[in-house]
Design an enzyme around this catalytic site. Structure first.
Site, PDB file in Angstrom:
ATOM      1  N   THR A  42      34.028  39.488  27.948  1.00 46.98           N
ATOM      2  CA  THR A  42      35.308  39.521  27.224  1.00 46.98           C
ATOM      3  C   THR A  42      35.080  39.148  25.756  1.00 46.98           C
ATOM      4  OG1 THR A  42      36.471  38.910  29.247  1.00 46.98           O
ATOM      5  CG2 THR A  42      37.639  38.533  27.175  1.00 46.98           C
ATOM      6  N   THR A  70      26.514  25.856  19.123  1.00 41.51           N
ATOM      7  CA  THR A  70      25.199  25.527  19.666  1.00 41.51           C
ATOM      8  C   THR A  70      24.942  26.340  20.926  1.00 41.51           C
ATOM      9  OG1 THR A  70      25.313  23.334  18.718  1.00 41.51           O
ATOM     10  CG2 THR A  70      23.768  23.629  20.550  1.00 41.51           C
ATOM     11  N   CYS A  97      50.697  44.410  46.112  1.00 41.74           N
ATOM     12  CA  CYS A  97      52.068  44.556  46.622  1.00 41.74           C
ATOM     13  C   CYS A  97      52.947  43.483  46.022  1.00 41.74           C
ATOM     14  CB  CYS A  97      52.083  44.398  48.131  1.00 41.74           C
ATOM     15  SG  CYS A  97      51.237  45.731  48.912  1.00 41.74           S
ATOM     16  N   ASN A 114      34.535  49.448  36.820  1.00 38.23           N
ATOM     17  CA  ASN A 114      34.423  48.320  37.747  1.00 38.23           C
ATOM     18  C   ASN A 114      35.120  48.577  39.083  1.00 38.23           C
ATOM     19  OD1 ASN A 114      36.369  48.084  35.467  1.00 38.23           O
ATOM     20  ND2 ASN A 114      37.306  46.555  36.792  1.00 38.23           N
TER      21      ASN A 114
HETATM   22  N1  PLP Z   1      34.276  44.492  31.546  1.00 39.20           N
HETATM   23  C1  PLP Z   1      34.132  44.942  32.800  1.00 39.20           C
HETATM   24  C2  PLP Z   1      33.843  46.386  33.040  1.00 39.20           C
HETATM   25  C3  PLP Z   1      34.235  44.063  33.879  1.00 39.20           C
HETATM   26  O1  PLP Z   1      34.095  44.524  35.124  1.00 39.20           O
HETATM   27  C4  PLP Z   1      34.502  42.698  33.614  1.00 39.20           C
HETATM   28  C5  PLP Z   1      34.672  41.738  34.731  1.00 39.20           C
HETATM   29  O2  PLP Z   1      35.253  42.054  35.751  1.00 39.20           O
HETATM   30  C6  PLP Z   1      34.663  42.289  32.290  1.00 39.20           C
HETATM   31  C7  PLP Z   1      34.531  43.213  31.281  1.00 39.20           C
HETATM   32  C8  PLP Z   1      35.003  40.871  31.932  1.00 39.20           C
HETATM   33  O3  PLP Z   1      33.986  39.997  32.245  1.00 39.20           O
HETATM   34  P1  PLP Z   1      34.144  38.428  31.923  1.00 39.20           P
HETATM   35  O4  PLP Z   1      35.417  38.000  32.624  1.00 39.20           O
HETATM   36  O5  PLP Z   1      32.938  37.806  32.471  1.00 39.20           O
HETATM   37  O6  PLP Z   1      34.288  38.276  30.468  1.00 39.20           O
END
Ligand code: PLP
Length: 377
Positions: free
Chosen positions: A73, A236, A324, A150
């Site tokens: 992220t 750090t 749901c 994902n």
């Molecule tokens: N991008 C993709 C394609 C992901 O599948 C995920 C996690 O599910 C993320 C970004 C985000 O990862 P994180 O929560 O470790 O920052």
């Protein structure tokens, strides 16, 4: 006592013992700050350098092009904000199936004036390179397309997308969080300028990520301070976690093709067994190239929540493609973008497996899934 079965590796993976053992000394006796000039600091600095080289080795770039972050992220936000924030007339082309870690910062920037184009996804979970190309304009500032989705596991035609964008001089980013460590990912062959890596999707800890930035490309830092990570990401270094990410990348470099083939074998077992259960189902993105350890399956006339709770009662962990709320079912944005058939979409489950998964686990999963489907009638 029933043996717990974990089939949610796309959500997160455990830290493998070899990774943990590499990390352990940096959580205890080797606690130095890599910015310190003494022996403790120098040992930590060498460990960070080695981790950077291990990440670079897996994705085929130079170590200087790898920047450590706290998660995927953060890497995605750094790309979007670091390239586009405050740039008058900036235009971003991305896709409707990206993770919220792209879509949300993109929407936040759009609120501030960014021109945002979301390319669509076809019924097989793929973005059309032609659509991305047609969306590009003379002042497009960035194209960002994930490497593997994902939910569906569909692997996108990224090299084609990148070559069209780069012909126009547009930098290309990919959120490769779900792909790195599962399939061969070569930033040079793909023609990428920026790429996001998530530690906890490849057996390193949560709370560590990386960003590949092609040499010469400038991003505005989002964390300013002591100038770590060559000024791009101050703070750090989390030495033990970076060492963990390096060790996980090293492991993937050693046996990627072999492990990919093994996991594809588990997928064949799963699909054969699923057919044997006789339940009406559909495999999403069936005709697309997919990750070796992901199957996104819609069960006809079922609700994902019922299947998930039935499986949870039998100590099986999976995840849903639809949620749901009372009587209403809301599809994941990925299923919605694919215009998934309404008979199957509400009953969609993501099964994902990984390095520790055995053929015996798959057989046991099928056994318990059969029981749940039979109970649901
Ligand atoms: N991008 C993709 C394609 C992901 O599948 C995920 C996690 O599910 C993320 C970004 C985000 O990862 P994180 O929560 O470790 O920052």
């Amino acid at each position: 006592m029933m043996r717990p079965l974990y089939f949610d590796y796309n959500a997160t993976t455990p830290i493998l013992p070899v990774v943990f053992e590499a990390m352990r000394p940096f959580l205890t006796e080797h606690f130095g700050n890599p910015g310190s000039g003494h022996a403790w600091g120098m040992r930590a600095r060498r460990a960070v350098d080695q981790a950077r080289a291990q990440v670079a080795g897996l994705i085929n770039c130079r170590p200087e092009e790898v920047y450590f972050t706290s998660c995927a992220t953060e890497s995605n936000n750094l790309v979007l904000r670091g390239l586009l924030e405050g740039v008058a007339g900036a235009h971003l082309v991305t896709t409707a199936m990206e993770h919220p870690a792209i879509l949300e910062p993109a929407r936040a920037l759009a609120y501030l004036g960014l021109d945002l184009t979301l390319a669509g996804v076809d019924g097989q979970g793929l973005v059309d390179p032609g659509e991305v190309e047609r969306a590009c304009r003379p002042r497009t500032s960035l194209v960002s397309v994930m490497l593997a989705n994902n939910e569906t596991g569909a692997i996108q035609p990224l090299a084609e997308i990148a070559s069209a964008a780069r012909e126009r001089g547009i930098p290309v980013h990919s959120d490769a969080s779900q792909a790195v460590g599962k399939i061969a990912v070569d930033v040079a062959a793909l023609g990428l300028d920026l790429m996001t890596i998530a530690g906890h999707k490849l057996y390193a800890p949560k709370g560590v990520g990386a960003l590949y930035v092609r040499e010469g490309l400038k991003l505005a830092p989002q964390m300013r301070g002591g100038g770590q990570e060559r000024g791009l990401r101050s703070g750090t270094e989390n030495v033990a976690f970076l060492v963990g990410l390096g060790a996980a990348c090293e492991l993937a470099s050693q046996d990627l093709a072999q492990e990919e083939a093994r996991q594809r074998g588990l997928g064949r077992l799963f699909l054969e067994g699923l057919a044997g259960l006789g339940a009406d189902h559909m495999l999403f993105a069936e005709a697309s190239p997919r990750l070796p350890g992901t199957m996104f399956v819609g069960f006809g006339c079922r609700r994902a929540a019922d299947i998930i709770s039935g499986l949870a009662g039998l100590d099986v962990a999976v995840s849903a493609g639809a949620a749901c709320h009372g009587d209403a079912t809301s599809l994941s944005h990925v299923l919605a973008a694919m215009a998934a058939p309404p008979e199957y979409a509400p009953g969609t489950i993501r099964f994902s497996w990984g390095r520790p998964t055995t053929p015996g686990d798959v057989a046991e999963l099928l056994e318990r899934l059969g029981q749940v489907l039979a109970q649901l009638g």
